[in-house]
Design a protein around this motif. Structure first.
Motif, mmCIF file in Angstrom:
data_model
loop_
_atom_site.group_PDB
_atom_site.id
_atom_site.type_symbol
_atom_site.label_atom_id
_atom_site.label_comp_id
_atom_site.label_asym_id
_atom_site.label_seq_id
_atom_site.Cartn_x
_atom_site.Cartn_y
_atom_site.Cartn_z
ATOM 1 N N LEU A 1 -57.115 102.356 75.016
ATOM 2 C CA LEU A 1 -56.803 100.945 75.201
ATOM 3 C C LEU A 1 -57.452 100.472 76.492
ATOM 4 C CD1 LEU A 1 -55.209 98.402 74.309
ATOM 5 C CD2 LEU A 1 -53.291 99.262 75.675
ATOM 6 N N ASN A 2 -58.252 99.420 76.378
ATOM 7 C CA ASN A 2 -58.952 98.879 77.538
ATOM 8 C C ASN A 2 -59.839 99.923 78.220
ATOM 9 O OD1 ASN A 2 -59.399 96.434 78.929
ATOM 10 N ND2 ASN A 2 -58.138 97.124 80.644
ATOM 11 N N GLY A 3 -60.427 100.825 77.422
ATOM 12 C CA GLY A 3 -61.356 101.826 77.930
ATOM 13 C C GLY A 3 -60.720 103.055 78.524
ATOM 14 N N VAL A 4 -59.368 103.155 78.472
ATOM 15 C CA VAL A 4 -58.662 104.273 79.102
ATOM 16 C C VAL A 4 -57.780 104.960 78.063
ATOM 17 C CG1 VAL A 4 -57.050 104.954 80.914
ATOM 18 C CG2 VAL A 4 -58.661 103.069 81.310
ATOM 19 N N GLN A 5 -57.782 106.288 78.070
ATOM 20 C CA GLN A 5 -56.914 107.020 77.151
ATOM 21 C C GLN A 5 -55.462 106.702 77.474
ATOM 22 O OE1 GLN A 5 -57.463 111.269 77.037
ATOM 23 N NE2 GLN A 5 -56.327 111.490 75.131
ATOM 24 N N ASN A 6 -54.705 106.379 76.434
ATOM 25 C CA ASN A 6 -53.339 105.897 76.610
ATOM 26 C C ASN A 6 -52.350 106.909 76.051
ATOM 27 O OD1 ASN A 6 -50.827 104.267 75.934
ATOM 28 N ND2 ASN A 6 -52.031 102.735 77.025
ATOM 29 N N GLY A 7 -51.337 107.236 76.837
ATOM 30 C CA GLY A 7 -50.341 108.207 76.413
ATOM 31 C C GLY A 7 -48.952 107.642 76.262
ATOM 32 N N ILE A 8 -48.816 106.304 76.219
ATOM 33 C CA ILE A 8 -47.485 105.713 76.136
ATOM 34 C C ILE A 8 -47.291 104.836 74.898
ATOM 35 C CG2 ILE A 8 -47.130 105.754 78.635
ATOM 36 C CD1 ILE A 8 -47.845 102.786 78.695
ATOM 37 N N VAL A 9 -48.332 104.639 74.085
ATOM 38 C CA VAL A 9 -48.184 103.845 72.864
ATOM 39 C C VAL A 9 -47.385 104.640 71.846
ATOM 40 C CG1 VAL A 9 -49.410 102.812 70.916
ATOM 41 C CG2 VAL A 9 -50.260 102.480 73.238
ATOM 42 N N THR A 10 -46.365 104.017 71.261
ATOM 43 C CA THR A 10 -45.461 104.729 70.353
ATOM 44 C C THR A 10 -45.755 104.468 68.888
ATOM 45 O OG1 THR A 10 -43.861 102.914 70.530
ATOM 46 C CG2 THR A 10 -43.613 104.768 72.065
ATOM 47 N N ASN A 11 -46.387 103.367 68.563
ATOM 48 C CA ASN A 11 -46.812 103.135 67.179
ATOM 49 C C ASN A 11 -47.754 101.940 67.121
ATOM 50 O OD1 ASN A 11 -44.197 101.338 67.343
ATOM 51 N ND2 ASN A 11 -45.350 100.606 65.563
ATOM 52 N N ILE A 12 -48.545 101.895 66.049
ATOM 53 C CA ILE A 12 -49.463 100.778 65.815
ATOM 54 C C ILE A 12 -49.343 100.355 64.357
ATOM 55 C CG2 ILE A 12 -51.861 99.995 65.801
ATOM 56 C CD1 ILE A 12 -52.512 102.098 67.845
ATOM 57 N N ASP A 13 -49.226 99.047 64.134
ATOM 58 C CA ASP A 13 -49.304 98.461 62.798
ATOM 59 C C ASP A 13 -50.515 97.541 62.777
ATOM 60 O OD1 ASP A 13 -46.981 99.658 61.723
ATOM 61 O OD2 ASP A 13 -45.723 98.161 62.695
ATOM 62 N N LEU A 14 -51.360 97.724 61.766
ATOM 63 C CA LEU A 14 -52.618 96.981 61.712
ATOM 64 C C LEU A 14 -52.799 96.407 60.313
ATOM 65 C CD1 LEU A 14 -55.183 96.423 63.477
ATOM 66 C CD2 LEU A 14 -56.193 98.429 62.395
ATOM 67 N N THR A 15 -53.070 95.121 60.220
ATOM 68 C CA THR A 15 -53.310 94.475 58.936
ATOM 69 C C THR A 15 -54.759 93.999 58.878
ATOM 70 O OG1 THR A 15 -51.015 93.748 58.733
ATOM 71 C CG2 THR A 15 -52.647 92.616 57.386
ATOM 72 N N ILE A 16 -55.493 94.524 57.907
ATOM 73 C CA ILE A 16 -56.890 94.146 57.684
ATOM 74 C C ILE A 16 -56.913 93.289 56.429
ATOM 75 C CG2 ILE A 16 -59.242 94.992 57.413
ATOM 76 C CD1 ILE A 16 -58.217 97.727 58.414
ATOM 77 N N ASN A 17 -57.254 92.013 56.580
ATOM 78 C CA ASN A 17 -57.081 91.047 55.505
ATOM 79 C C ASN A 17 -58.420 90.431 55.105
ATOM 80 O OD1 ASN A 17 -56.157 89.168 53.686
ATOM 81 N ND2 ASN A 17 -54.672 88.237 55.053
ATOM 82 N N GLY A 18 -58.832 90.711 53.861
ATOM 83 C CA GLY A 18 -60.056 90.128 53.337
ATOM 84 C C GLY A 18 -59.868 88.747 52.744
ATOM 85 N N GLN A 19 -58.608 88.293 52.631
ATOM 86 C CA GLN A 19 -58.284 86.956 52.123
ATOM 87 C C GLN A 19 -58.980 86.667 50.791
ATOM 88 O OE1 GLN A 19 -56.949 83.966 55.145
ATOM 89 N NE2 GLN A 19 -58.869 84.581 56.117
ATOM 90 N N GLU A 20 -58.657 87.494 49.789
ATOM 91 C CA GLU A 20 -59.208 87.342 48.440
ATOM 92 C C GLU A 20 -58.174 86.658 47.546
ATOM 93 O OE1 GLU A 20 -62.250 88.183 47.710
ATOM 94 O OE2 GLU A 20 -62.883 89.767 49.087
ATOM 95 N N THR A 21 -58.543 85.532 46.908
ATOM 96 C CA THR A 21 -57.609 84.751 46.114
ATOM 97 C C THR A 21 -58.250 84.336 44.790
ATOM 98 O OG1 THR A 21 -56.675 83.838 48.158
ATOM 99 C CG2 THR A 21 -56.115 82.724 46.096
ATOM 100 N N PRO A 22 -57.570 84.586 43.653
ATOM 101 C CA PRO A 22 -58.134 84.137 42.368
ATOM 102 C C PRO A 22 -58.301 82.626 42.331
ATOM 103 C CG PRO A 22 -56.353 85.702 42.013
ATOM 104 C CD PRO A 22 -56.316 85.340 43.468
ATOM 105 N N MET A 23 -59.378 82.182 41.719
ATOM 106 C CA MET A 23 -59.620 80.751 41.555
ATOM 107 C C MET A 23 -58.603 80.149 40.579
ATOM 108 S SD MET A 23 -63.768 80.552 41.322
ATOM 109 C CE MET A 23 -64.805 80.984 42.719
#
Length: 405
Positions: free
Chosen positions: A271-293
């Protein structure tokens, strides 16, 4: 008693289509490992609730245009979902940078530096967040073929850490070395984006029922990286059509991948270029925003699936040790996030890494109680204007590296 379909017997297979409206051919499909999956045909319904008749009762209900809603959850492993991730990021995986006949000096004590005597890491295409290995040359065995995560990069110096945490040995210059990015990489490109459709089959062989979903696109994935546990994925997919049959559509699909599941206990978080030892979890949403016409007159099939811009957002929690992360929020400072997870503790383990070269923290909250205080930070990833050819980062919102892609 009738035979009852069991989830343990159901198989999921997929294959890319050549384009919208053309189901994939029956050969060359791939079985997919999963926790669970459901692909459901949904149709709009219209009734005559506003119509008045003398008998004072509902006369009619009809079905209209349709779509397929897909959900698949599983554990993240090298190669397991690489094709779907590439489709979501709109670029196929390809080989990363490599340099041969390089003179390398290894120094430092963590982070370490790999200094080259000539040539340029930047010109060769290496980036911060790349996981590389040194090979060839008379290198010390402790430095040879070991996953090395780049956390800082100039033309001649790559700064970073070994992913298995085992120390490198200072040496050099060692001539004739090869430096190479491992596996393949994908990232959302600035042009030439792919537009991938799949045919997906759910085959319940104990009752001989095939549900074939066509014109399926990967709409979103939620990545869950707990402080202790397996990395998990939840895919959301959308399609245009589904048919059923009594025989399996795909013939002899390739068996599921077999790589170990990734655990958050092995790897590194930068994180910010430095190895981090205190992060307890990460949730990440990658959204392509695909919707039927919308539907069109004369058919219950929607003509296509349209997309909006590629978006990445998420949150992470960290033990409250200082005000550094909170200050990023208060000062609206941009930062970087790199997560690399390995399949085991060996130096050359398979891995998947995620790089967000430009993100902004948009909220900062802390909890309380008779325990360590934890801060939770929401963030949004942004397009990295500063990256690209000759730069130390990709010109993208997100990149993924996978040794088995």
């Amino acid at each position: 008693m009738p035979t009852i379909a069991q989830g343990i017997n159901k198989k999921i297979a997929f294959k890319r289509q050549t384009g919208v409206g053309v189901a994939a051919s029956v050969t060359g499909a791939q079985y997919l490992r999963r926790k669970q999956s459901v692909f459901t045909l949904k149709r709009d319904t219209y009734n005559t609730a506003d119509e008045i008749a003398s008998h004072q009762q509902l006369i009619s209900e009809r079905q209209g245009v349709q779509m397929v809603e897909g959900k698949l959850s599983g554990f993240l492993a090298p190669g397991a979902y690489s094709d779907w991730l590439a489709a979501l990021l709109r670029r196929d995986f390809s080989a990363g940078a490599s340099a041969t006949a390089v003179s390398i000096t290894v120094a430092g004590s963590g982070p370490y530096t790999l200094t080259r005597a000539a040539g340029s890491y930047l010109a060769d295409g290496f980036k911060i967040g790349d996981v590389i290995r040194l090979s060839v040359g008379s290198l010390n065995v402790a430095n040879l073929n070991k996953n090395f995560l780049i956390t800082g990069l100039t033309a001649t110096v790559a700064t970073g850490i070994p992913l298995n945490g085992v120390a490198l040995v200072a040496e050099g210059p060692v001539t004739g070395c090869t430096v190479s990015v491992q596996g393949k990489k994908t990232f959302t490109p600035t042009s030439g984006q792919t537009n991938v459709y799949y045919t997906v089959e759910e085959w319940a062989n104990d009752v001989s029922i095939s549900e074939l979903s066509k014109d399926v696109k990967v709409g979103q994935v939620a990545l869950k990286l707990p402080g202790s546990g397996n990395a998990e994925v939840d895919f959301t997919l959308v399609g245009l059509d589904q048919t059923t049959g009594a025989t399996q559509y795909f013939t002899t699909p390739t068996v599921e991948t077999s790589a170990n599941v990734l655990s958050t206990a092995t790897g590194a978080l930068i994180l910010n270029g430095v190895q981090n030892g205190i992060v307890t979890n990460i949730d990440l949403t990658i959204n392509g925003q695909e919707t039927p016409m919308d539907g069109v007159v004369g058919t219950n099939l929607r003509p296509d699936i349209f997309r909006k811009k590629f978006m990445v957002s998420g949150s992470f929690s960290a033990m409250l040790a200082d005000s550094t992360i909170d200050a990023m929020f208060r000062n609206e400072a941009e930062t970087t996030l790199v997560v690399a997870l390995t399949s085991d503790r060996t130096g050359n383990a398979d891995f998947v890494s995620l790089v967000l070269p430009r993100l902004k923290i948009k909220s900062s909250t802390t909890d309380d109680g008779e325990k360590g205080i934890v801060g939770t930070y929401e963030f949004t990833a942004l397009y990295n204007f500063a990256g690209g050819a000759g730069a130390n980062s990709e010109q993208t919102t997100m990149s993924i590296q996978d040794t088995l892609a």
